[in-house]
Design an enzyme around this catalytic site. Structure first.
Site, PDB file in Angstrom:
ATOM      1  N   CYS A 149      43.961 -11.146  78.403  1.00 55.64           N
ATOM      2  CA  CYS A 149      43.700 -11.430  79.818  1.00 55.64           C
ATOM      3  C   CYS A 149      43.222 -10.180  80.546  1.00 55.64           C
ATOM      4  O   CYS A 149      44.010  -9.298  80.876  1.00 55.64           O
ATOM      5  CB  CYS A 149      44.970 -11.993  80.470  1.00 55.64           C
ATOM      6  SG  CYS A 149      44.753 -12.351  82.226  1.00 55.64           S
ATOM      7  N   CYS A 152      44.614  -9.737  84.070  1.00 57.83           N
ATOM      8  CA  CYS A 152      46.007  -9.256  84.102  1.00 57.83           C
ATOM      9  C   CYS A 152      46.088  -7.778  83.735  1.00 57.83           C
ATOM     10  O   CYS A 152      46.822  -7.021  84.351  1.00 57.83           O
ATOM     11  CB  CYS A 152      46.879 -10.015  83.095  1.00 57.83           C
ATOM     12  SG  CYS A 152      46.601 -11.776  83.011  1.00 57.83           S
ATOM     13  N   ASP A 153      45.371  -7.382  82.715  1.00 66.99           N
ATOM     14  CA  ASP A 153      45.623  -6.065  82.115  1.00 66.99           C
ATOM     15  C   ASP A 153      44.491  -5.043  82.256  1.00 66.99           C
ATOM     16  O   ASP A 153      44.685  -3.873  81.922  1.00 66.99           O
ATOM     17  CB  ASP A 153      45.943  -6.245  80.616  1.00 66.99           C
ATOM     18  CG  ASP A 153      47.207  -7.081  80.421  1.00 66.99           C
ATOM     19  OD1 ASP A 153      48.104  -6.977  81.272  1.00 66.99           O
ATOM     20  OD2 ASP A 153      47.286  -7.840  79.435  1.00 66.99           O
TER      21      ASP A 153
END
Ligand code: NDP
Length: 326
Positions: A149, A152-153
């Site tokens: 992701c 997200c990261d």
């Protein structure tokens, strides 16, 4: 012997409830908080991966309300505690079979326990697909630089070099997202062409710090045991192997929604995602069965959007229960 007999009697008893929540990510827990506060006495089966996909994420920095960030597993424990505070019955175990043919929805757990419920909230999520390499799984488990992701990261890799594998719309979108944060993004495409839509491919091609390597397959994720330091790649036409230095390895080869047990009753799209029967609601094609989170979302896939649809599902379920009483 007596214990066994008691368990058998208990198992053969059908449990009659008004709200069953299947799955325990942000969607399921949010649905539980709302349903429990509306006195629907929800029972939740946590499923095979209690806490869902976020439990494989390190730091969550984009969920509102956590200015210092929070780890995925910690956040899930907090959501669970919040659901339990309002007396959600949170159970480990999973639902293996459903029958949505009648007005009362029947569901069975893995040990054969039968539950009859007026409403079901499906929050079984989706699972990111991975390549399946031992080295990939090693650094994924450690939180050492493998992610599925970018939103997200990606932030953790700003001003660094990353590699992303995949050639669909997700991979293009994520490569483009990463290109704004990272100094260089190397995109590994396993065939000599993309699967993604033309417009997405054009956008990637036009981005100067994205390098596309066609016919390229990942053989190994390299690292020092704790953190990723590169990727070994083979060119499928020439058989030449190369090493690409990077600190982040992103896998964007698709997701598999966890909807298999519902397919006989619930309308799914071609890729297995649950279809909303009425846009803007959480309703499925079956009355009293609602869906929240990634099981119906291939576009946003965020914890906050899952939580939002979890709230919608609980409110829709509450209204449905109220309509049964009249
Ligand atoms: P897709 O299934 O469309 O694409 C998966 C990609 O991963 C393919 O290019 C495939 O390669 C590649 N792949 C699969 N397995 C491997 C492997 N082992 N090694 C290397 N590469 C591999 O998944 P997406 O998640 O990209 O998209 C899913 C759906 O969501 C699509 O319908 C897409 O259009 C949609 N979507 C739409 C977006 C938008 O409109 N903004 C954004 C994101 C997704 P190959 O082509 O060789 O099979």
């Amino acid at each position: 012997m007596l214990n066994f007999a008691l368990k058998t009697i208990e198992m053969s008893q059908i449990e009659r409830i008004s709200c069953l929540i299947i799955g325990s990510g942000p969607a399921g827990y949010t649905a539980a908080i709302y349903a429990a506060r509306a006195d629907m006495k929800p029972i939740m089966y946590q499923g095979l991966q209690p806490g869902g996909q976020l439990t494989t994420t390190n730091e969550v920095e984009n969920f509102p309300g956590y200015p210092q960030g929070v780890t995925g597993p910690e956040m899930m424990l907090e959501l669970e505690a919040q659901a339990k505070r309002f007396e959600t019955d949170v159970r480990s175990g999973f639902i293996t079979k459903v029958d949505f043919t009648g007005p009362i929805h029947k569901c069975w757990t893995e040990d054969g326990h039968e539950i009859h419920t007026d409403t079901v909230i499906i929050s079984t999520g989706a699972s990111a697909k991975y390549l399946g390499l031992d080295s990939e799984q090693h650094y994924l488990r450690l939180g050492g630089g493998v992610s599925a992701c970018a939103v997200c990261d990606g932030f953790f890799y700003r001003n660094q070099e990353v590699v992303i594998v995949g050639a669909g719309d997700s991979a293009c979108e994520e490569a483009h997202y990463l290109s704004k944060l990272c100094t260089k993004v190397t995109m590994l495409v396993r065939r000599d062409e993309f699967r993604a839509s033309k417009i997405m491919v054009e956008r990637v091609k036009k981005t100067t710090n994205i390098e596309i390597l066609y016919n390229s397959e990942t053989i190994e994720v390299l690292g020092d045991g704790q953190l990723v330091t590169g990727v070994r790649v083979v060119n499928r036409s020439s058989n030449l192997q190369t090493e690409i230095p990077c600190t982040g390895f992103f896998v964007a080869i698709g997701h598999q929604p966890n909807t298999e047990i519902f397919k006989e009753f619930i309308d799914l799209d071609q890729t297995g995602y649950i279809k909303y029967a009425q846009p803007g609601t959480s309703k499925t094609n079956v009355e009293g069965v609602f869906v929240a989170g990634d099981a119906a979302d291939k576009t946003y896939r965020q914890a906050i959007t899952a939580a939002g649809t979890g709230c919608m599902a609980a409110l829709d379920a509450e209204r449905y229960l109220a309509s049964l009483e009249h």
